[in-house]
Design an enzyme around this catalytic site. Sequence first.
Site, short mmCIF file in Angstrom:
data_model
loop_
_atom_site.label_atom_id
_atom_site.label_comp_id
_atom_site.label_asym_id
_atom_site.label_seq_id
_atom_site.Cartn_x
_atom_site.Cartn_y
_atom_site.Cartn_z
N LYS A 192 1.08 -1.56 0.37
CA LYS A 192 0.03 -0.25 -0.09
C LYS A 192 1.12 0.75 -0.33
O LYS A 192 1.57 1.40 0.62
CB LYS A 192 -0.77 -0.06 0.75
CG LYS A 192 -1.93 0.99 1.69
CD LYS A 192 -2.56 1.65 2.08
CE LYS A 192 -2.11 2.59 3.28
NZ LYS A 192 -2.00 3.82 2.63
N GLU A 243 -1.08 7.46 0.80
CA GLU A 243 -2.22 8.15 0.36
C GLU A 243 -1.74 9.16 -0.70
O GLU A 243 -2.73 9.38 -1.28
CB GLU A 243 -3.86 8.04 1.35
CG GLU A 243 -2.97 9.07 2.34
CD GLU A 243 -3.05 8.18 3.89
OE1 GLU A 243 -2.22 6.84 3.26
OE2 GLU A 243 -2.79 8.73 5.01
N GLU A 299 3.50 6.47 15.60
CA GLU A 299 2.23 6.23 16.32
C GLU A 299 1.90 5.26 15.33
O GLU A 299 1.51 3.63 16.84
CB GLU A 299 2.12 7.68 16.11
CG GLU A 299 0.21 7.62 16.40
CD GLU A 299 -0.46 8.85 15.34
OE1 GLU A 299 0.44 10.03 15.26
OE2 GLU A 299 -1.73 8.99 15.79
N GLY A 328 3.82 3.06 13.72
CA GLY A 328 4.26 1.98 13.97
C GLY A 328 3.79 0.81 15.62
O GLY A 328 3.89 -0.48 15.34
N GLU A 352 10.24 1.21 10.18
CA GLU A 352 11.57 1.45 9.70
C GLU A 352 10.67 3.00 10.40
O GLU A 352 9.83 4.13 9.18
CB GLU A 352 11.85 1.68 8.64
CG GLU A 352 13.47 2.45 8.89
CD GLU A 352 13.43 4.38 8.57
OE1 GLU A 352 12.47 4.81 9.56
OE2 GLU A 352 13.38 4.50 7.33
N CYS A 372 13.45 10.94 6.91
CA CYS A 372 13.16 9.71 8.98
C CYS A 372 15.00 9.99 9.63
O CYS A 372 14.46 10.14 11.08
CB CYS A 372 12.80 8.36 8.61
SG CYS A 372 14.17 7.50 7.17
N GLU A 378 9.84 14.44 16.45
CA GLU A 378 9.80 14.85 14.81
C GLU A 378 9.42 15.51 14.34
O GLU A 378 7.87 15.69 14.32
CB GLU A 378 9.85 13.30 14.69
CG GLU A 378 10.12 12.97 12.72
CD GLU A 378 10.10 11.73 12.33
OE1 GLU A 378 9.24 11.18 12.39
OE2 GLU A 378 11.07 10.95 11.69
P1 NAI Z 1 1.41 7.36 8.81
O1 NAI Z 1 2.75 6.89 9.21
O2 NAI Z 1 -0.02 7.73 9.03
O3 NAI Z 1 1.71 6.99 7.49
C1 NAI Z 1 1.95 6.22 6.43
C2 NAI Z 1 1.47 4.98 5.80
O4 NAI Z 1 0.88 4.40 7.01
C3 NAI Z 1 1.38 5.54 4.97
O5 NAI Z 1 0.66 4.77 4.23
C4 NAI Z 1 -0.70 5.40 6.06
O6 NAI Z 1 -1.49 5.03 4.80
C5 NAI Z 1 0.04 4.18 6.54
N1 NAI Z 1 -1.21 4.12 7.67
C6 NAI Z 1 -1.82 4.75 8.46
N2 NAI Z 1 -2.12 4.15 9.15
C7 NAI Z 1 -2.43 3.40 10.01
C8 NAI Z 1 -2.84 1.90 10.12
N3 NAI Z 1 -3.65 2.84 11.02
N4 NAI Z 1 -3.09 1.20 9.69
C9 NAI Z 1 -1.72 0.54 8.99
N5 NAI Z 1 -1.07 1.63 7.81
C10 NAI Z 1 -1.98 2.66 8.42
O7 NAI Z 1 2.34 9.22 8.98
P2 NAI Z 1 1.30 10.17 8.30
O8 NAI Z 1 0.35 10.79 9.26
O9 NAI Z 1 1.61 10.56 6.65
O10 NAI Z 1 2.72 11.25 8.99
C11 NAI Z 1 2.94 11.15 10.18
C12 NAI Z 1 4.53 11.75 11.13
O11 NAI Z 1 4.65 10.52 10.96
C13 NAI Z 1 5.39 12.64 9.76
O12 NAI Z 1 5.31 13.94 10.25
C14 NAI Z 1 6.76 12.11 10.36
O13 NAI Z 1 6.81 12.91 11.79
C15 NAI Z 1 6.27 11.00 10.64
N6 NAI Z 1 6.79 9.91 8.61
C16 NAI Z 1 7.66 9.36 8.96
C17 NAI Z 1 7.95 8.91 8.17
C18 NAI Z 1 9.82 7.59 7.88
O14 NAI Z 1 10.52 7.52 7.09
N7 NAI Z 1 9.94 7.58 9.14
C19 NAI Z 1 7.09 8.75 6.04
C20 NAI Z 1 5.90 9.24 6.22
C21 NAI Z 1 6.35 10.22 8.22
#
Ligand code: NAI
Length: 479
Positions: free
Chosen positions: A168, A171, A224, A226, A243, A277, A375
Amino acid sequence: MFINGKFVNAKSGKTFDVFDPATEQVIATCPAGEAADVAAAAAAAKAAFYGGWKATSAQERGRILFKIADRIRARRDELARIETLNSGKPIVESEYDMDDSAVCFEYYGGLATKINGEVIPVPTNAMVMAVKEPMGVAGQIIPWNYPLAMAAWKLGPAIAAGCTVVIKPAEQTPLSLLALAKDFEACGLPPGVINIVTGMGPECGAPIVAHPDIRKIAFTGSAEVGKLIMRSAADQLKRVSLELGGKSPNIFFADSDFEAAVDGALFGVFINQGEVCSAGSRVLVQQEIYKKFVDACAAKAKTIKVGPGIERETKMGPLVSAEQRDRVKGYLDIGKKEAKVAAGGGVPKGFSKGWYVEPTIFYDVDNGARIAQEEIFGPVMSVIPFKDEAHALEIANATPYGLAAAVWTRDIFKAFRVTRALEAGIVWVNHMQPTMLEAPWGGYKMSGFGRELGHWGVEEYLETKQIYINLDEAPIGWY
Ligand code: NAI
Ligand code: MG
């Protein structure tokens, strides 16, 4: 979405909009996948796994991965353009990401034929082996900051291992992976080996984690989510690799090359708009050079060309979404109360549209401040002064995260001492961010666990089976 080799809509018929962050315009609509779509993708992946993929030779899998790499190279400009229009990142960075994605598929194409087992000497008259086997169907959840590259990091090793996949994309940024999917068949990938579901996290991501036929989850994203994934995966004791984010220290000793240091501080945190990240978002500077360093960074930050990613001279594009822009702006307000501003601090002037934020430098930041502990995932640097090596290490490790760190010095002994004392999964010396596909990538502490890239990456998709072959023809003779 792409399920069982075909582009399909969501069973519900629902869609969601996909935007260009520089214009705020809708550039595509995608199917809003839900549990029923995930179930269809998982069924296709399971059928493909048992229906032949599991028995495919490593050579064959390797050749397919090489072909995918070739297709990415042949379509580099087109895919890079899609990546920039969808994510906002500068086109030069997207081109780099496409090259990197191609190399990643190629690396795992080569590795496919080097997944070996072991023969173990034992005291009995037997041959004991440890053989590696693919886990089965893997679920992969991708973030929006490096859309195709993060998909490549996960697809390459899964395919090399002999797994099939339900993936996936985020979005916000599903387009580059969907664009690549039309080439899968031509590359020799049987239908159902890679299935792409598009949709929101709770509706489409969570069902991947919960699906009983999906044996392993690989996730990159927020700490969160994770935690949510780990909790949900616990029900089936499903394998998980995470990660997550970081608050990585970039440490500058007074003896470092000053010009290289200033450059490295900016590059470490402003590349990809700071949506990285491993961003070096905490810049630790030794007192002797502190003032001069802050001034030099601020002067240079003010010259960074912010604009639409699609314009070749742009060095910093808009953030990926209105939500992310608002999140980062929120931290700018917090930072102004917690510390002093050396550069930026708001939204750049001259843009009527686009989710832009100024490259921002806060200084005199206390390591306990929110802008030093949380972060931000945007172009925001927090500069913290330190006295000596011990003080630098104390600050550097005082974070719940442990993804990356960097240290700048001309003293090789100090560099080694600090490198070993840093609690982080990746440590750079006199650089920050170069990411080698051959080397392990992943975090300590709350930055997650499991390692991507290199041979470590493929291990995450393999089970180890012990096989004991009795070579003694006599009966056991116990009864
Ligand atoms: P997110 O962690 O919510 O989204 C990342 C992926 O997880 C997306 O594909 C999303 O659709 C999916 N996801 C979201 N909720 C889920 C759930 N309950 N179960 C399974 N999959 C789910 O990240 P978001 O909200 O876009 O960004 C928030 C913060 O997360 C950012 O400000 C940043 O601090 C951090 N982040 C870190 C990343 C990294 O590379 N380590 C990448 C993206 C965000
Ligand atoms: Mg989220």
